[in-house]
Enzyme design. Structure first.
Site, PDB file in Angstrom:
ATOM      1  N   PRO A 116      17.791  -1.214  -7.248  1.00  0.00           N
ATOM      2  CA  PRO A 116      19.039  -1.706  -6.618  1.00  0.00           C
ATOM      3  C   PRO A 116      19.288  -1.217  -5.189  1.00  0.00           C
ATOM      4  CG  PRO A 116      19.540   0.106  -8.093  1.00  0.00           C
ATOM      5  CD  PRO A 116      18.049  -0.110  -8.203  1.00  0.00           C
ATOM      6  N   CYS A 231       9.333   7.764 -11.878  1.00  0.00           N
ATOM      7  CA  CYS A 231      10.193   8.696 -12.626  1.00  0.00           C
ATOM      8  C   CYS A 231       9.517   8.947 -13.980  1.00  0.00           C
ATOM      9  CB  CYS A 231      11.626   8.184 -12.754  1.00  0.00           C
ATOM     10  SG  CYS A 231      11.778   6.525 -13.394  1.00  0.00           S
TER      11      CYS A 231
HETATM   12  N1  SAM Z   1      13.492   1.911  -5.530  1.00  0.00           N
HETATM   13  C1  SAM Z   1      14.622   1.448  -6.311  1.00  0.00           C
HETATM   14  C2  SAM Z   1      15.822   2.317  -6.007  1.00  0.00           C
HETATM   15  O1  SAM Z   1      15.654   3.494  -5.683  1.00  0.00           O
HETATM   16  O2  SAM Z   1      16.955   1.803  -6.080  1.00  0.00           O
HETATM   17  C3  SAM Z   1      14.268   1.436  -7.801  1.00  0.00           C
HETATM   18  C4  SAM Z   1      13.049   0.607  -8.088  1.00  0.00           C
HETATM   19  S1  SAM Z   1      12.674   0.432  -9.799  1.00  0.00           S
HETATM   20  C5  SAM Z   1      11.863   1.903 -10.151  1.00  0.00           C
HETATM   21  C6  SAM Z   1      11.353  -0.716  -9.751  1.00  0.00           C
HETATM   22  C7  SAM Z   1      11.764  -2.124  -9.320  1.00  0.00           C
HETATM   23  O3  SAM Z   1      10.566  -2.879  -9.145  1.00  0.00           O
HETATM   24  C8  SAM Z   1      12.578  -2.916 -10.346  1.00  0.00           C
HETATM   25  O4  SAM Z   1      13.748  -3.368  -9.739  1.00  0.00           O
HETATM   26  C9  SAM Z   1      11.670  -4.092 -10.712  1.00  0.00           C
HETATM   27  O5  SAM Z   1      12.374  -5.286 -10.968  1.00  0.00           O
HETATM   28  C10 SAM Z   1      10.822  -4.218  -9.454  1.00  0.00           C
HETATM   29  N2  SAM Z   1       9.504  -4.881  -9.599  1.00  0.00           N
HETATM   30  C11 SAM Z   1       8.667  -4.856 -10.665  1.00  0.00           C
HETATM   31  N3  SAM Z   1       7.548  -5.545 -10.400  1.00  0.00           N
HETATM   32  C12 SAM Z   1       7.664  -5.998  -9.132  1.00  0.00           C
HETATM   33  C13 SAM Z   1       6.818  -6.774  -8.283  1.00  0.00           C
HETATM   34  N4  SAM Z   1       5.627  -7.207  -8.719  1.00  0.00           N
HETATM   35  N5  SAM Z   1       7.254  -7.070  -7.048  1.00  0.00           N
HETATM   36  C14 SAM Z   1       8.460  -6.634  -6.608  1.00  0.00           C
HETATM   37  N6  SAM Z   1       9.310  -5.913  -7.374  1.00  0.00           N
HETATM   38  C15 SAM Z   1       8.912  -5.585  -8.616  1.00  0.00           C
END
Ligand code: SAM
Length: 291
Positions: A116, A231
């Site tokens: 987010p 994480c």
């Molecule tokens: N960095 C964010 C923060 O600190 O607010 C949290 C990121 S969370 C660990 C991982 C995110 O990667 C999720 O929102 C997920 O929907 C997205 N995601 C997963 N596969 C993806 C892809 N192939 N391309 C772009 N986003 C992706």
């Protein structure tokens, strides 16, 4: 909260008894709510003054401009004008680490999996609002949240790409990349929460992490860095992922230099593994420079 048997087994295969106990003790604690002053809109001093005047007891966190709420949970903090105006952002302390490792300046930065937007907005703040940010997010609903947060936190010079980062045009070349990879969340287990980590999720995460990390290295300029973070406290998502891409000889591992100290679990040289404890979620970081 019960730690699934498969996870305890995996961890006991990976860690010495003392470190395993540390992790399991960390899982059994309830961490306080932490947040940071959004320096794009306010100062840590003003946040502190508001809280003092409104009965919110704070403690300074080890991370610069971050606080530990001593007598309020998320719900109470979300009612405050500070939260509603985007003057503060609720964020775990571990989640604040990768932007510091990125050391952002006035340069083009890709946040590959951004929603987010907690880290995107911190990257911007640490660059003094100077970084040119591309925040990529595949999930449409989460991307809406990302746009909302970047707007609320007044993040300048940021564009959001709602797409699969694996499909980003390789014509792009960035000065720096953050890959805060989707992961099993095995570092985030905490008393009073539901466990999301499963064997299937670990397997899927590992597959996706490798593809995303290889893609990040393609999208980087030579001599530039990608910060990889999860994480998770599982080797398959962390050091083994780094080993896999290092094997190709296209990048080198740089030290994880933070301008403050954090608790550490043993991990390979130049990587950072934070144990889950009473303040931090379990978290892994590595800084890779493309040759
Ligand atoms: N960095 C964010 C923060 O600190 O607010 C949290 C990121 S969370 C660990 C991982 C995110 O990667 C999720 O929102 C997920 O929907 C997205 N995601 C997963 N596969 C993806 C892809 N192939 N391309 C772009 N986003 C992706």
């Amino acid at each position: 909260m019960e730690v699934p048997l498969f996870l305890t087994k995996l961890l006991s295969e990976q860690y010495e008894k003392e470190d395993l106990t540390k992790i399991l003790t960390g899982y059994a604690t309830r961490r306080p709510v932490t947040f940071r002053a959004n320096l794009l809109k306010t100062t840590a001093k003003d946040v502190q003054s508001y809280c003092e005047a409104n009965g919110i007891a704070l403690r300074k966190a080890p991370v610069p401009n971050a606080f530990i709420a001593e007598n309020a949970r998320e719900k109470e903090l979300m009612q405050t004008p500070l939260y509603k105006n985007g003057d503060i952002y609720l964020q775990s302390l571990s989640s604040m680490l990768p932007p510091f490792l990125l050391d952002p300046k006035e340069e083009s930065i890709l946040d590959m999996t951004a929603a987010p937007g907690g880290k995107t907005s911190l990257i911007s703040a640490l660059s003094g609002g100077k970084a040119f940010l591309t925040a990529c997010e595949k999930d449409k609903i989460r991307a809406e949240r990302l746009k909302y947060n970047l707007n609320k936190l007044s993040v300048p010079r940021a564009s959001v790409l709602v797409q699969d980062a694996l499909l980003l045009d390789e014509y792009f070349r960035f000065d720096k990349i953050l890959l805060d990879a989707p992961c099993s969340g095995s570092g985030t287990l905490e008393e009073g929460t539901t466990v999301k980590t499963s064997e299937k999720l670990i397997e899927n995460s590992v597959r996706l992490q490798e593809k995303l990390l290889r893609k990040a290295l393609k999208l980087l300029k030579s001599g530039s860095v990608v910060v990889y973070s999860t994480c998770s406290v599982l080797r398959s998502e962390n050091e083994m992922m780094i080993e896999k891409v290092m094997h190709d000889g296209i990048c080198e591992l740089l030290p994880c230099n933070l301008p403050f100290s954090v608790p550490k679990l043993p991990s390979p040289e130049n990587t950072l593994l934070v144990p889950p404890d009473e303040l931090y979620e379990g978290f892994f970081c590595a800084v890779l420079r493309k040759k």
